[in-house]
Scaffold this motif. Sequence first.
Motif, mmCIF file in Angstrom:
data_model
loop_
_atom_site.group_PDB
_atom_site.id
_atom_site.type_symbol
_atom_site.label_atom_id
_atom_site.label_comp_id
_atom_site.label_asym_id
_atom_site.label_seq_id
_atom_site.Cartn_x
_atom_site.Cartn_y
_atom_site.Cartn_z
ATOM 1 N N ASP A 28 1.266 31.894 -14.281
ATOM 2 C CA ASP A 28 2.413 31.267 -13.685
ATOM 3 C C ASP A 28 3.468 31.778 -12.576
ATOM 4 O O ASP A 28 3.966 31.248 -12.168
ATOM 5 C CB ASP A 28 3.308 31.124 -15.378
ATOM 6 C CG ASP A 28 2.140 31.168 -16.415
ATOM 7 O OD1 ASP A 28 2.248 30.242 -16.236
ATOM 8 O OD2 ASP A 28 2.996 31.741 -17.323
ATOM 9 N N ALA A 29 3.068 32.667 -12.763
ATOM 10 C CA ALA A 29 3.723 33.492 -11.108
ATOM 11 C C ALA A 29 2.999 32.364 -9.945
ATOM 12 O O ALA A 29 3.866 32.705 -9.176
ATOM 13 C CB ALA A 29 2.906 34.535 -10.973
ATOM 14 N N ASN A 31 1.990 29.259 -9.812
ATOM 15 C CA ASN A 31 3.004 28.180 -10.119
ATOM 16 C C ASN A 31 4.499 28.380 -9.346
ATOM 17 O O ASN A 31 4.848 27.108 -8.644
ATOM 18 C CB ASN A 31 2.531 27.483 -11.146
ATOM 19 C CG ASN A 31 1.884 26.897 -11.811
ATOM 20 O OD1 ASN A 31 1.017 26.617 -10.541
ATOM 21 N ND2 ASN A 31 1.260 26.863 -13.342
ATOM 22 N N ALA A 32 5.623 29.115 -10.365
ATOM 23 C CA ALA A 32 6.484 29.233 -9.779
ATOM 24 C C ALA A 32 6.587 29.819 -8.642
ATOM 25 O O ALA A 32 7.643 28.993 -7.846
ATOM 26 C CB ALA A 32 7.315 30.975 -10.529
ATOM 27 N N ILE A 35 6.041 26.021 -6.481
ATOM 28 C CA ILE A 35 7.014 25.355 -6.835
ATOM 29 C C ILE A 35 8.368 25.293 -5.586
ATOM 30 O O ILE A 35 9.165 25.286 -4.995
ATOM 31 C CB ILE A 35 7.603 25.475 -7.933
ATOM 32 C CG1 ILE A 35 6.357 25.102 -8.275
ATOM 33 C CG2 ILE A 35 8.897 24.808 -8.411
ATOM 34 C CD1 ILE A 35 6.629 24.372 -10.568
ATOM 35 N N ILE A 36 9.234 27.103 -5.809
ATOM 36 C CA ILE A 36 10.178 27.791 -4.931
ATOM 37 C C ILE A 36 10.031 28.162 -3.903
ATOM 38 O O ILE A 36 10.691 27.506 -2.656
ATOM 39 C CB ILE A 36 10.702 29.193 -6.036
ATOM 40 C CG1 ILE A 36 10.908 29.353 -7.477
ATOM 41 C CG2 ILE A 36 11.601 29.657 -4.859
ATOM 42 C CD1 ILE A 36 11.141 30.694 -7.443
ATOM 43 N N LYS A 42 15.026 25.804 -2.627
ATOM 44 C CA LYS A 42 15.000 26.658 -3.705
ATOM 45 C C LYS A 42 14.963 28.046 -2.630
ATOM 46 O O LYS A 42 15.187 29.481 -3.285
ATOM 47 C CB LYS A 42 13.933 25.715 -4.910
ATOM 48 C CG LYS A 42 14.448 25.244 -5.829
ATOM 49 C CD LYS A 42 13.020 24.864 -6.670
ATOM 50 C CE LYS A 42 14.164 24.009 -7.382
ATOM 51 N NZ LYS A 42 13.004 23.903 -9.332
ATOM 52 N N TYR A 46 16.394 31.532 -3.725
ATOM 53 C CA TYR A 46 16.441 32.372 -4.071
ATOM 54 C C TYR A 46 16.861 33.924 -3.126
ATOM 55 O O TYR A 46 16.796 34.719 -3.611
ATOM 56 C CB TYR A 46 14.226 32.317 -4.021
ATOM 57 C CG TYR A 46 13.647 33.197 -4.304
ATOM 58 C CD1 TYR A 46 13.292 34.001 -5.470
ATOM 59 C CD2 TYR A 46 12.838 34.240 -3.477
ATOM 60 C CE1 TYR A 46 12.965 34.997 -5.661
ATOM 61 C CE2 TYR A 46 12.098 35.333 -3.767
ATOM 62 C CZ TYR A 46 12.120 35.615 -4.662
ATOM 63 O OH TYR A 46 10.708 37.001 -5.445
ATOM 64 N N GLU A 95 12.289 27.664 -12.978
ATOM 65 C CA GLU A 95 11.103 28.738 -12.384
ATOM 66 C C GLU A 95 11.041 30.343 -11.405
ATOM 67 O O GLU A 95 11.081 31.233 -11.962
ATOM 68 C CB GLU A 95 10.887 28.304 -10.560
ATOM 69 C CG GLU A 95 10.390 26.900 -10.349
ATOM 70 C CD GLU A 95 10.807 25.329 -10.665
ATOM 71 O OE1 GLU A 95 10.365 24.475 -11.490
ATOM 72 O OE2 GLU A 95 12.195 26.200 -10.511
ATOM 73 N N PHE A 96 12.858 30.413 -11.556
ATOM 74 C CA PHE A 96 13.117 31.678 -11.391
ATOM 75 C C PHE A 96 13.192 32.623 -12.872
ATOM 76 O O PHE A 96 12.827 33.225 -13.146
ATOM 77 C CB PHE A 96 14.176 31.752 -11.065
ATOM 78 C CG PHE A 96 15.608 33.110 -10.839
ATOM 79 C CD1 PHE A 96 14.485 33.600 -9.487
ATOM 80 C CD2 PHE A 96 16.110 33.728 -11.619
ATOM 81 C CE1 PHE A 96 15.488 34.910 -9.415
ATOM 82 C CE2 PHE A 96 16.405 35.204 -11.764
ATOM 83 C CZ PHE A 96 15.982 35.908 -10.478
ATOM 84 N N ALA A 98 10.901 32.047 -15.451
ATOM 85 C CA ALA A 98 8.944 31.797 -15.392
ATOM 86 C C ALA A 98 8.984 33.576 -14.617
ATOM 87 O O ALA A 98 8.814 34.345 -15.288
ATOM 88 C CB ALA A 98 8.725 30.945 -15.212
ATOM 89 N N LEU A 99 9.572 33.478 -13.337
ATOM 90 C CA LEU A 99 9.546 35.286 -12.551
ATOM 91 C C LEU A 99 9.809 35.766 -13.566
ATOM 92 O O LEU A 99 9.361 36.865 -13.684
ATOM 93 C CB LEU A 99 10.096 34.479 -11.315
ATOM 94 C CG LEU A 99 9.629 34.270 -10.206
ATOM 95 C CD1 LEU A 99 10.597 33.559 -9.225
ATOM 96 C CD2 LEU A 99 7.750 34.269 -10.320
#
Length: 129
Positions: A28-29, A31-32, A35-36, A42, A46, A95-96, A98-99
């Motif tokens: 998941d990290a 992926n996020a 994407i960012i 993005k 960020y 995404e944020f 998720a992080l």
Amino acid sequence: MNRILIVGILLISTAPLYAQNVAKLKEDARNAVGIIGADRGKTQTYCEIVDLLGRQLGWADQETHKKRADREKDKKKTKASLQRIDQLQKKLGPEFVALENILNDVDLKSADGQEVGLIIQSLNQTCPE
């Protein structure tokens, strides 16, 4: 003796679940961060969040050495910064979130947590100093 046996069985039976959970957190990290990092807008958003959070920490460190009037000014700056961070987080999207969730779910002192931290830190390296 039975308690030790029960604890041992529980530890052995939950170890695969922990490994799966950590593997998912790492995925998941990645992926996020991917994407960012792939979206310039993005990435800039960020980086602005990281910059504002860094300033917040700097202001907190200096807080004890300031006069009351300066502290009041800093409270206003802090409030404005926190509002801006909230706006940016909404702009950045899921995404944020998720992080944030990943960082809340992992022990950053563990080896796995440090690996997740390095994944996220790779995104920080794209930010200007």
